[in-house]
Design a protein around this motif. Sequence first.
Motif, mmCIF file in Angstrom:
data_model
loop_
_atom_site.group_PDB
_atom_site.id
_atom_site.type_symbol
_atom_site.label_atom_id
_atom_site.label_comp_id
_atom_site.label_asym_id
_atom_site.label_seq_id
_atom_site.Cartn_x
_atom_site.Cartn_y
_atom_site.Cartn_z
ATOM 1 N N MET A 1 0.848 -1.176 0.000
ATOM 2 C CA MET A 1 0.000 0.000 0.000
ATOM 3 C C MET A 1 0.888 1.232 0.000
ATOM 4 S SD MET A 1 -3.396 1.024 0.401
ATOM 5 C CE MET A 1 -4.181 -0.458 0.906
ATOM 6 N N TYR A 2 0.513 2.234 -0.774
ATOM 7 C CA TYR A 2 1.275 3.464 -0.903
ATOM 8 C C TYR A 2 0.398 4.623 -0.443
ATOM 9 C CZ TYR A 2 3.175 7.510 -3.371
ATOM 10 O OH TYR A 2 3.666 8.739 -3.688
ATOM 11 N N HIS A 3 0.893 5.463 0.423
ATOM 12 C CA HIS A 3 0.177 6.659 0.893
ATOM 13 C C HIS A 3 1.090 7.865 0.716
ATOM 14 C CE1 HIS A 3 -2.999 4.361 2.871
ATOM 15 N NE2 HIS A 3 -2.047 3.557 3.311
ATOM 16 N N ASP A 4 0.563 8.910 0.089
ATOM 17 C CA ASP A 4 1.316 10.152 -0.045
ATOM 18 C C ASP A 4 0.334 11.292 -0.262
ATOM 19 O OD1 ASP A 4 3.281 12.072 -0.459
ATOM 20 O OD2 ASP A 4 3.573 11.530 -2.549
ATOM 21 N N SER A 5 0.280 12.218 0.661
ATOM 22 C CA SER A 5 -0.574 13.404 0.553
ATOM 23 C C SER A 5 -2.020 13.061 0.209
ATOM 24 C CB SER A 5 -0.014 14.360 -0.502
ATOM 25 O OG SER A 5 1.297 14.721 -0.190
ATOM 26 N N GLY A 6 -2.569 12.058 0.884
ATOM 27 C CA GLY A 6 -3.958 11.695 0.641
ATOM 28 C C GLY A 6 -4.169 10.772 -0.541
ATOM 29 N N ILE A 7 -3.105 10.410 -1.242
ATOM 30 C CA ILE A 7 -3.210 9.495 -2.376
ATOM 31 C C ILE A 7 -2.944 8.094 -1.873
ATOM 32 C CG2 ILE A 7 -2.259 8.844 -4.612
ATOM 33 C CD1 ILE A 7 -1.335 11.770 -4.899
ATOM 34 N N THR A 8 -3.841 7.184 -2.182
ATOM 35 C CA THR A 8 -3.668 5.799 -1.782
ATOM 36 C C THR A 8 -3.605 4.924 -3.033
ATOM 37 O OG1 THR A 8 -4.911 6.192 0.236
ATOM 38 C CG2 THR A 8 -4.652 3.901 -0.441
ATOM 39 N N ALA A 9 -2.645 4.039 -3.070
ATOM 40 C CA ALA A 9 -2.519 3.091 -4.179
ATOM 41 C C ALA A 9 -1.979 1.784 -3.619
ATOM 42 C CB ALA A 9 -1.576 3.630 -5.254
ATOM 43 N N SER A 10 -2.356 0.687 -4.229
ATOM 44 C CA SER A 10 -1.800 -0.598 -3.845
ATOM 45 C C SER A 10 -1.453 -1.368 -5.112
ATOM 46 C CB SER A 10 -2.779 -1.392 -2.979
ATOM 47 O OG SER A 10 -3.952 -1.687 -3.707
ATOM 48 N N ILE A 11 -0.434 -2.171 -5.027
ATOM 49 C CA ILE A 11 0.000 -2.971 -6.172
ATOM 50 C C ILE A 11 -0.647 -4.345 -6.073
ATOM 51 C CG2 ILE A 11 1.978 -4.014 -7.333
ATOM 52 C CD1 ILE A 11 3.646 -1.663 -6.299
ATOM 53 N N SER A 12 -1.252 -4.774 -7.158
ATOM 54 C CA SER A 12 -1.932 -6.058 -7.205
ATOM 55 C C SER A 12 -1.680 -6.726 -8.544
ATOM 56 C CB SER A 12 -3.448 -5.870 -7.039
ATOM 57 O OG SER A 12 -3.754 -5.338 -5.787
ATOM 58 N N LEU A 13 -1.814 -8.057 -8.548
ATOM 59 C CA LEU A 13 -1.805 -8.772 -9.822
ATOM 60 C C LEU A 13 -3.088 -8.397 -10.539
ATOM 61 C CD1 LEU A 13 -0.772 -10.897 -11.847
ATOM 62 C CD2 LEU A 13 -2.092 -12.586 -10.563
ATOM 63 N N ALA A 14 -2.955 -7.873 -11.735
ATOM 64 C CA ALA A 14 -4.119 -7.496 -12.536
ATOM 65 C C ALA A 14 -4.069 -8.253 -13.847
ATOM 66 C CB ALA A 14 -4.125 -5.991 -12.780
ATOM 67 N N ARG A 15 -5.160 -8.941 -14.133
ATOM 68 C CA ARG A 15 -5.293 -9.657 -15.410
ATOM 69 C C ARG A 15 -6.376 -8.948 -16.202
ATOM 70 N NH1 ARG A 15 -5.469 -15.856 -13.760
ATOM 71 N NH2 ARG A 15 -5.023 -16.128 -15.951
ATOM 72 N N TYR A 16 -6.101 -8.710 -17.468
ATOM 73 C CA TYR A 16 -6.981 -7.888 -18.288
ATOM 74 C C TYR A 16 -7.543 -8.656 -19.469
ATOM 75 C CZ TYR A 16 -4.594 -4.194 -15.766
ATOM 76 O OH TYR A 16 -4.069 -3.400 -14.778
ATOM 77 N N VAL A 17 -8.780 -8.294 -19.823
ATOM 78 C CA VAL A 17 -9.390 -8.692 -21.080
ATOM 79 C C VAL A 17 -9.891 -7.374 -21.677
ATOM 80 C CG1 VAL A 17 -11.116 -10.114 -22.226
ATOM 81 C CG2 VAL A 17 -10.071 -10.914 -20.088
ATOM 82 N N TYR A 18 -9.108 -6.817 -22.589
ATOM 83 C CA TYR A 18 -9.409 -5.507 -23.174
ATOM 84 C C TYR A 18 -10.171 -5.745 -24.481
ATOM 85 C CZ TYR A 18 -8.580 -0.500 -23.535
ATOM 86 O OH TYR A 18 -8.733 0.856 -23.565
ATOM 87 N N ILE A 19 -11.412 -5.271 -24.542
ATOM 88 C CA ILE A 19 -12.297 -5.558 -25.673
ATOM 89 C C ILE A 19 -12.664 -4.253 -26.378
ATOM 90 C CG2 ILE A 19 -14.471 -6.613 -26.393
ATOM 91 C CD1 ILE A 19 -14.375 -8.140 -23.642
ATOM 92 N N ASP A 20 -12.452 -4.214 -27.674
ATOM 93 C CA ASP A 20 -12.741 -3.043 -28.493
ATOM 94 C C ASP A 20 -13.730 -3.426 -29.580
ATOM 95 O OD1 ASP A 20 -12.046 -0.347 -29.711
ATOM 96 O OD2 ASP A 20 -11.437 -1.681 -31.339
ATOM 97 N N ILE A 21 -14.765 -2.619 -29.760
ATOM 98 C CA ILE A 21 -15.715 -2.831 -30.853
ATOM 99 C C ILE A 21 -15.138 -2.166 -32.099
ATOM 100 C CG2 ILE A 21 -18.056 -2.404 -31.690
ATOM 101 C CD1 ILE A 21 -18.824 -2.193 -28.638
ATOM 102 N N VAL A 22 -14.947 -2.952 -33.133
ATOM 103 C CA VAL A 22 -14.329 -2.471 -34.364
ATOM 104 C C VAL A 22 -15.314 -1.560 -35.105
ATOM 105 C CG1 VAL A 22 -13.336 -3.191 -36.575
ATOM 106 C CG2 VAL A 22 -12.938 -4.563 -34.515
ATOM 107 N N ASN A 23 -14.825 -0.397 -35.544
ATOM 108 C CA ASN A 23 -15.634 0.571 -36.308
ATOM 109 C C ASN A 23 -16.949 0.901 -35.610
ATOM 110 O OD1 ASN A 23 -13.677 0.671 -38.348
ATOM 111 N ND2 ASN A 23 -14.586 -1.084 -39.382
ATOM 112 N N PHE A 24 -16.864 1.108 -34.311
ATOM 113 C CA PHE A 24 -18.056 1.296 -33.486
ATOM 114 C C PHE A 24 -18.972 2.413 -33.978
ATOM 115 C CE2 PHE A 24 -19.946 3.449 -29.718
ATOM 116 C CZ PHE A 24 -20.902 2.478 -29.429
ATOM 117 N N SER A 25 -18.432 3.555 -34.289
ATOM 118 C CA SER A 25 -19.274 4.708 -34.622
ATOM 119 C C SER A 25 -19.415 4.957 -36.120
ATOM 120 C CB SER A 25 -18.729 5.965 -33.939
ATOM 121 O OG SER A 25 -17.407 6.196 -34.345
#
Length: 160
Positions: A1-25
């Motif tokens: 956990m990281y704290h600095d001037s009211g900012i809080t962050a923690s490091i975690s294992l993050a697994r992503y599935v990034y999905i993009d709609i092709v030619n959406f608009s």
Amino acid sequence: MYHDSGITASISLARYVYIDIVNFSIGRTIEAQTWIIHSLNRVVRLAIASIEIDSSKVLYLPTGDGVCVCLIDLADPFDLDIRIALSVLEQLYGLSLVQISAERRFAVRIGPNENQDNLVTDIGGGLNVVGLGINSAHRIMSLAVVSHQVRQPSSSMSRC
């Protein structure tokens, strides 16, 4: 956990599935775009539900023309992100077979990835992630062929 001037962050294992709609608009009405986002959201939630993941370990990060699913501290099963990506692709393929309206048919690009990333509070007060992992997931997705997924090798792949 990281704290600095009211900012809080923690490091975690993050697994992503990034999905993009092709030619959406391109060549779609607002109604068709809304239907597509609703359909993608439903498919993604069904894919997550079918794997029975603790909902507190899942972040849904809307991107405007898709969604990035972030799985927090879920190391097992090893291929969890790939299972989700394949489930989404299978469901969307089935949906495209029954969709009569050309403007409501759509394809996606998917970029799975994992990394140790930072969990932070976003501008709206919600949980979000920042770091190389989510940035790489976006880059990987942008290289994917439509309706396929690309994966960057990671150090955890040695567990196979």
